[in-house]
Design an enzyme around this catalytic site. Structure first.
Site, PDB file in Angstrom:
ATOM      1  N   CYS A   1      -1.989   7.722  -1.250  1.00 61.42           N
ATOM      2  CA  CYS A   1      -2.306   7.512   0.030  1.00 61.42           C
ATOM      3  C   CYS A   1      -1.386   6.355   0.563  1.00 61.42           C
ATOM      4  O   CYS A   1      -1.524   5.477   0.827  1.00 61.42           O
ATOM      5  CB  CYS A   1      -3.882   7.074   0.203  1.00 61.42           C
ATOM      6  SG  CYS A   1      -4.748   8.021  -1.168  1.00 61.42           S
ATOM      7  N   ALA A   2      -0.166   6.897   0.983  1.00 62.25           N
ATOM      8  CA  ALA A   2       0.874   6.131   1.025  1.00 62.25           C
ATOM      9  C   ALA A   2       1.296   5.485   2.398  1.00 62.25           C
ATOM     10  O   ALA A   2       1.845   4.287   2.481  1.00 62.25           O
ATOM     11  CB  ALA A   2       2.135   6.620   0.552  1.00 62.25           C
TER      12      ALA A   2
ATOM     13  N   PRO B   1       1.172   3.398   5.777  1.00 60.86           N
ATOM     14  CA  PRO B   1       2.442   3.551   6.451  1.00 60.86           C
ATOM     15  C   PRO B   1       3.777   3.314   5.554  1.00 60.86           C
ATOM     16  O   PRO B   1       5.010   3.296   6.108  1.00 60.86           O
ATOM     17  CB  PRO B   1       2.653   2.462   7.410  1.00 60.86           C
ATOM     18  CG  PRO B   1       1.705   1.295   6.885  1.00 60.86           C
ATOM     19  CD  PRO B   1       0.564   1.966   6.124  1.00 60.86           C
TER      20      PRO B   1
ATOM     21  N   GLY C   1       4.055   0.665   3.108  1.00 60.22           N
ATOM     22  CA  GLY C   1       4.171  -0.745   2.564  1.00 60.22           C
ATOM     23  C   GLY C   1       4.239  -0.888   1.317  1.00 60.22           C
ATOM     24  O   GLY C   1       5.103  -1.538   0.474  1.00 60.22           O
ATOM     25  N   LYS C   2       3.337  -0.108   0.416  1.00 65.01           N
ATOM     26  CA  LYS C   2       3.084  -0.231  -0.893  1.00 65.01           C
ATOM     27  C   LYS C   2       4.272   0.670  -1.514  1.00 65.01           C
ATOM     28  O   LYS C   2       4.553   0.583  -2.675  1.00 65.01           O
ATOM     29  CB  LYS C   2       1.765   0.060  -1.405  1.00 65.01           C
ATOM     30  CG  LYS C   2       0.810  -1.095  -0.930  1.00 65.01           C
ATOM     31  CD  LYS C   2      -0.843  -0.638  -1.260  1.00 65.01           C
ATOM     32  CE  LYS C   2      -1.772  -1.783  -0.865  1.00 65.01           C
ATOM     33  NZ  LYS C   2      -1.830  -1.578   0.811  1.00 65.01           N
TER      34      LYS C   2
ATOM     35  N   ASP D   1       1.095  11.683   2.144  1.00 66.06           N
ATOM     36  CA  ASP D   1       0.224  11.456   3.264  1.00 66.06           C
ATOM     37  C   ASP D   1       0.011  13.071   3.734  1.00 66.06           C
ATOM     38  O   ASP D   1       0.634  13.846   3.854  1.00 66.06           O
ATOM     39  CB  ASP D   1       0.939  10.519   4.167  1.00 66.06           C
ATOM     40  CG  ASP D   1      -0.285  10.135   5.096  1.00 66.06           C
ATOM     41  OD1 ASP D   1      -1.116   9.165   4.962  1.00 66.06           O
ATOM     42  OD2 ASP D   1      -0.595  10.754   6.324  1.00 66.06           O
TER      43      ASP D   1
ATOM     44  N   ASP E   1      -2.124  16.595   1.241  1.00 66.16           N
ATOM     45  CA  ASP E   1      -3.769  16.147   0.958  1.00 66.16           C
ATOM     46  C   ASP E   1      -3.632  15.679  -0.439  1.00 66.16           C
ATOM     47  O   ASP E   1      -3.497  16.601  -1.459  1.00 66.16           O
ATOM     48  CB  ASP E   1      -4.650  17.306   1.400  1.00 66.16           C
ATOM     49  CG  ASP E   1      -6.032  16.568   1.205  1.00 66.16           C
ATOM     50  OD1 ASP E   1      -6.254  15.541   0.453  1.00 66.16           O
ATOM     51  OD2 ASP E   1      -6.846  17.157   1.809  1.00 66.16           O
TER      52      ASP E   1
ATOM     53  N   ASP F   1      -4.357   3.822  -3.121  1.00 66.65           N
ATOM     54  CA  ASP F   1      -4.794   2.787  -2.017  1.00 66.65           C
ATOM     55  C   ASP F   1      -5.652   3.599  -1.158  1.00 66.65           C
ATOM     56  O   ASP F   1      -5.112   4.175  -0.067  1.00 66.65           O
ATOM     57  CB  ASP F   1      -3.571   2.403  -1.380  1.00 66.65           C
ATOM     58  CG  ASP F   1      -4.028   0.906  -0.621  1.00 66.65           C
ATOM     59  OD1 ASP F   1      -4.992   0.091  -1.010  1.00 66.65           O
ATOM     60  OD2 ASP F   1      -3.482   1.082   0.525  1.00 66.65           O
TER      61      ASP F   1
ATOM     62  N   CYS G   1      -9.082  -1.909   1.310  1.00 62.58           N
ATOM     63  CA  CYS G   1      -9.290  -2.887   1.975  1.00 62.58           C
ATOM     64  C   CYS G   1     -10.526  -3.238   2.607  1.00 62.58           C
ATOM     65  O   CYS G   1     -10.645  -3.699   3.709  1.00 62.58           O
ATOM     66  CB  CYS G   1      -8.116  -2.971   3.195  1.00 62.58           C
ATOM     67  SG  CYS G   1      -8.439  -1.295   4.336  1.00 62.58           S
TER      68      CYS G   1
END
Length: 448
Positions: free
Chosen positions: A260-261, A263, A265-266, A286, A314, A333, A386
Site C-alpha cells: 500500500c505504497a 505516496p 515515502g516508505k 497502489d 489492488d 502500511d 497511522c
C-alpha cells in the site's frame, strides 16, 4: 471602507466554509488560497492558524456559541465567521479583541445583509461581555472530555476503552497541539550529519529525531525550498512513520513488496537499503494511476529509480500476478482511520465513525490474507497503520494470526530501541509520547 478580499480573516472564513460544507480537504483548500492570494508572512501565518485552529476546536466553539445562538437558523458561513472570532478571542489572546470584532463585523456586512451584520455584532459583543461558559456544566465526564478536547464522543469512548482514562486524556489533549515537520535523510546519497550542516547553511535549523535513526525535526526555516530537498537528500516523513521500515531489518539483495505504497515515502525508505546490482528491488503497489506516478516522481527525485518497481494494482489481488514465496519481506502500511494524524488533518475527526473503523478492519484483513502466501518462509510481514484504534491494530493482528497458524507475532524492534521495555510485541507510538504522529507497527513472521 470595504474589507479586502485578500484579508487573512476573510480568506480563512472562505476556506472553512468550503471544508465544513463541502467536506473539502483543509490542506488542499488552504494551499490553493495561499498560492493565489498575495499575503504577507504574518497574514499567511494568521490565516493558517485560524483555519487549523477552528477545525481543531470546532466542538468546543459550538458549545461556547450555543447560548448566544439558541434556536436561530444561521447560514454555514455565518457560523464559521463566529467560530473564527471566538477562536481568536480565546486561543490567540495577543490579538486585540476590538480588531477581531471589527473585521468580523466587516466580513458579515460584506458577505451578508444588514440583518446578518446586526446578528454577528450582537453575538460577538454579548460573548465578550459574558465570556465562554464552563465545561463544568457538562456532568458526564466523557461528554466533558469530548467537548473540551473537541473530539467526537465515539472516539473518546474508544480511546478510554483501549488505553484507560488517564492515557486517553493525554492523547486527546495532544491532538490539539501544533504538529512539527519531520524529514528523513536519504542515506543512499548522504548522512544525517551532512544534511544538518547543509540545512544550517540555508538557515534551516533541524535536530535529530528522538525516534528514528535517520529522522530530523525541523525547528525553523523552509526545508521544502531547500537545495537538500530539491536534490533528494531529504524527504518529508514523520518520525514515527519512519519506524515501520526501520524495523524491517532489510538486506541489500532482498525482494520487497510495499503493498500500500502511495505516496512513496516508505517505498523510498526501503529502496535506500537495497542494491539493484545484487538483485535488490521493492515492488510498490497502489490502486490509482496518479499515485503510482507520485511514487515514481519521489523515486526519481531521490535517485532510487533502479530499485523501485511501481505497479497499479489492488493489493488484495496480488495472487493474480505474483507467485507464492516471492518476497523476502513485505510491508503492509494499511488503509486506516488515520486517528494518529489528527493534528495534521483536524477535520477527519468529524468525518470518521466507529463503523468506518470496522469496515477498514475488514479491508486490512483482506490485504494481509492476500499477501500472506507471497512471503518466503522465515520472512516477515510488517503490518503498520497511522491509527490508534486497537480494533484496526492489535485486533487486526489477532484476527490474522487466528486464520494463519503458519505465522507468529515477534517483537518489533527499532534502531533506537523505542519503547523496548514494553510488555507487548507490537509497538504503538502515541502522539502524547514525544509529539510525533500516532503510529502502530507489528511484525508477523512466517514459520512454515
Amino acid at each position: 471602507m470595504a474589507i479586502s478580499k485578500n484579508n487573512a480573516r476573510w480568506l480563512a472564513v472562505g476556506v472553512l466554509d468550503r471544508v465544513t460544507k463541502q467536506h473539502a480537504y483543509s490542506n488542499l483548500q488552504l494551499n490553493q488560497v495561499l498560492q493565489t492570494h498575495p499575503l504577507s508572512d504574518a497574514d499567511r501565518h494568521l490565516m493558517t492558524n485560524i483555519v487549523y485552529g477552528v477545525l481543531q476546536h470546532k466542538l468546543t466553539l459550538d458549545y461556547w456559541l450555543e447560548p448566544f445562538i439558541g434556536r436561530k437558523k444561521i447560514d454555514n458561513w455565518v457560523r464559521v465567521l463566529l467560530w473564527t472570532a471566538i477562536y481568536q478571542y480565546h486561543y490567540l489572546d495577543r490579538l486585540p479583541a476590538y480588531a477581531v470584532t471589527n473585521e468580523s463585523i466587516d466580513i458579515a456586512k460584506a458577505k451578508g445583509n444588514p440583518g446578518t451584520r446586526r446578528l454577528v455584532t450582537g453575538i460577538l459583543h454579548a460573548f465578550l461581555r459574558k465570556g465562554a461558559r464552563s465545561f463544568d456544566e457538562l456532568k458526564d465526564p466523557r461528554e466533558r472530555l469530548s467537548v473540551s478536547t473537541s473530539e467526537p464522543r465515539w472516539l473518546v469512548d474508544n480511546l478510554v476503552h483501549d488505553y484507560g482514562q488517564a492515557v486517553a486524556e493525554k492523547v486527546l489533549n495532544s491532538f490539539n497541539r501544533p504538529a512539527h515537520l519531520a524529514v528523513r535523510v536519504n542515506t543512499a546519497l548522504t548522512t544525517v550529519t551532512k544534511v544538518i550542516s547543509a540545512l544550517a547553511n540555508e538557515k534551516i535549523e533541524a535536530r535529530p529525531s528522538q525516534l528514528a535513526a535517520n529522522g530530523l525535526v525541523v525547528e525553523s526555516g523552509n526545508v521544502l525550498a531547500s537545495s537538500a530537498f530539491a536534490k533528494g537528500l531529504v524527504t518529508v516523513q514523520d518520525e514515527s512513520a519512519q519506524l515501520a521500515v526501520e524495523s524491517m531489518d532489510l538486506q541489500p539483495d532482498m525482494k520487497v513488496l510495499d503493498a500500500c505504497a502511495a505516496p512513496g515515502g516508505k517505498t523510498t525508505q526501503i529502496a535506500e537499503q537495497l542494491d539493484p546490482e545484487k538483485g535488490g528491488q521493492v515492488t510498490s503497489l497502489d490502486l490509482h494511476a496518479n499515485k503510482i506516478r507520485l511514487i515514481q516522481r519521489n523515486a526519481q527525485r531521490m535517485g532510487l529509480v533502479d530499485q523501485v518497481n511501481a505497479q497499479q494494482m489492488d493489493s488484495r489481488k496480488v495472487g493474480q500476478i505474483f507467485d507464492d514465496n516471492t518476497f523476502d519481506a513485505i510491508l503492509v502500511d494499511a488503509p486506516c482511520s488515520g486517528i494518529g494524524l489528527l493534528r495534521r488533518k483536524p477535520e477527519i475527526r468529524y468525518d470518521k465513525s466507529r463503523a468506518d473503523s470496522e469496515h477498514l478492519h475488514r479491508i486490512q484483513l483482506e490485504i494481509l490474507d492476500a499477501v500472506a502466501a507471497k512471503i518466503k518462509k522465515g520472512g516477515i510481514i510488517t503490518y503498520s497503520t497511522c491509527t490508534l484504534l486497537k480494533r484496526e491494530n492489535d485486533g487486526t493482528v489477532r484476527a490474522f494470526l487466528q486464520d494463519h497458524p503458519d505465522f507468529k507475532l515477534i517483537k518489533t524492534r527499532t534502531v533506537r530501541e523505542v519503547k523496548d521495555d514494553r510488555a507487548t510485541a507490537t509497538l504503538t507510538i502515541l502522539p502524547s509520547d514525544v509529539g510525533s504522529d500516532g503510529f502502530f507497527i507489528s511484525s508477523l513472521c512466517r514459520i512454515r
